[in-house]
Design a protein around this motif. Structure first.
Motif, PDB file in Angstrom:
ATOM      1  N   ARG A 173       4.055  -0.235  -1.431  1.00  0.00           N
ATOM      2  CA  ARG A 173       3.792   0.818  -0.421  1.00  0.00           C
ATOM      3  C   ARG A 173       4.275   2.185  -0.858  1.00  0.00           C
ATOM      4  O   ARG A 173       5.264   2.303  -1.817  1.00  0.00           O
ATOM      5  N   HIS A 211      -0.705  -2.403  11.840  1.00  0.00           N
ATOM      6  CA  HIS A 211      -1.302  -2.556  10.319  1.00  0.00           C
ATOM      7  C   HIS A 211      -2.633  -2.539  10.460  1.00  0.00           C
ATOM      8  O   HIS A 211      -3.413  -1.917  10.402  1.00  0.00           O
ATOM      9  N   SER A 229      -2.435   1.185  -2.733  1.00  0.00           N
ATOM     10  CA  SER A 229      -0.862   0.932  -2.125  1.00  0.00           C
ATOM     11  C   SER A 229      -0.885   0.174  -1.063  1.00  0.00           C
ATOM     12  O   SER A 229      -1.576   0.858   0.020  1.00  0.00           O
ATOM     13  N   GLY A 230      -0.039  -0.645  -0.770  1.00  0.00           N
ATOM     14  CA  GLY A 230       0.308  -1.114   0.609  1.00  0.00           C
ATOM     15  C   GLY A 230       0.384  -2.735   0.468  1.00  0.00           C
ATOM     16  O   GLY A 230       0.111  -3.451  -0.547  1.00  0.00           O
ATOM     17  N   ARG A 231       0.697  -3.269   1.547  1.00  0.00           N
ATOM     18  CA  ARG A 231       0.822  -4.653   1.688  1.00  0.00           C
ATOM     19  C   ARG A 231      -0.636  -5.331   1.705  1.00  0.00           C
ATOM     20  O   ARG A 231      -1.479  -4.841   2.174  1.00  0.00           O
ATOM     21  N   THR A 285      -4.509   4.750   6.189  1.00  0.00           N
ATOM     22  CA  THR A 285      -3.312   4.341   6.740  1.00  0.00           C
ATOM     23  C   THR A 285      -3.536   4.221   8.388  1.00  0.00           C
ATOM     24  O   THR A 285      -2.707   4.289   9.086  1.00  0.00           O
TER      25      THR A 285
END
Length: 295
Positions: A187, A165, A117-119, A213
């Motif tokens: 996300r 990030h 999950s995530g950009r 994260t």
């Protein structure tokens, strides 16, 4: 680029020439006149100079909604994850698609249904371990050390993005994740009915969540006015306003290479020259920078 074994051998030989004490927990650093007192669980040292080289990745940055997940969902972070043996049956959600998240997702996909999950942070487009890639690797590292710095506009923009990030994927490529069966998802935005919720409104029924994260520094044990409101050091190339107190190895301390094993030397040279000038009674030369850096 040296292998892991070569790096381990180098660090072991380097430490052999220094009075290294392992397993010592530093409790606090305070002033005592012109000197510093460094208190630990094995005694107290008095020093004219203190270099804090504890790294940036100290406290896992885990979102508050993690506490809303079901108690039977195992939660790990990138620092506590050791391998697939820690993960029981069922699906896995890896939150955070940077280097740590991609590495862990790729490893877990061999034995578990894995979501990442995530950009996407971008990626180095070639295999850095290939012999033919060495000239490219050197060129990229040169840019990391000399172009992406706090003294250039592009470096300052990159610094803000890296601190917020993640840097680009270095080892794992997108096609590796696809080939391994890792499922890319948006996300992770919160929790609903004890399950993680994605930005698109979906919930994922998983048995394990691995939080990749990011981390925050922990300098709460430094009882001196060298930290900003977020608890990050205020410095110029590692030099603080507290005479004799320095930082080294911070994430993007001066350049993108500052926290890398083969890049920290440039900042170390600045700190070493500053200490030598102080010891010789000379006025230390100000570190070249565009202004005080935080972090």
């Amino acid at each position: 680029m040296p292998s892991k074994d070569e790096l381990a051998d180098y660090l072991e030989s380097y430490a052999a020439d220094l009075p290294v004490r392992t397993g010592v927990h530093i409790r606090r650093v305070t002033r005592s006149g012109a000197d510093y007192l460094v208190e630990s669980d094995s005694g107290t040292w008095r020093a004219q100079n203190v270099i804090v080289a504890t790294g940036f990745d100290r406290v896992p940055r885990i979102p508050a909604f993690a506490s809303e997940l079901r108690p039977d969902i195992v939660q790990l972070d990138a620092g506590s994850y050791r391998g697939p043996d820690q993960v029981g049956p069922g699906g896995v959600l890896v939150v955070g698609a940077g280097n740590s998240g991609a590495d862990i997702a790729l490893e877990l996909a061999v034995t578990h249904r894995t979501h990442l999950s995530g950009r996407h942070p971008g990626q180095v487009p070639w295999r850095i371990g290939q012999p033919w890639a060495r000239p490219l690797n050197r060129l990229v590292f040169w840019a990391f050390a000399h172009v992406l710095t706090t003294t250039t506009p592009i470096g300052r923009r990159a610094r803000a993005d890296v601190l917020a990030h993640s840097g680009p994927l270095i080892r794992v490529k997108s096609r590796d994740l696809v080939a391994a069966g890792v499922q890319r998802v948006p996300r992770t935005a919160g929790a609903r009915d004890g399950l993680p919720v994605l930005d698109d409104g979906r919930t994922l029924d998983v048995s394990t969540v691995v939080w990749c994260t990011g981390f925050d520094p922990d300098h709460s044990w430094i009882e001196l006015p060298v930290l900003d409101a977020q608890g990050r050091p205020v410095h110029e190339r590692g030099v603080t306003d507290e005479s004799g107190l320095y930082f080294l190895g911070l994430l993007f301390q001066h350049s993108l290479a500052s926290s890398m094993l083969n890049g920290v030397g440039a900042d170390a040279s600045v700190v070493a020259r500053h200490i030598a000038d102080r010891s010789a009674g000379r006025e230390p030369v100000a570190a070249p920078t565009s202004g005080p850096a935080s972090a």
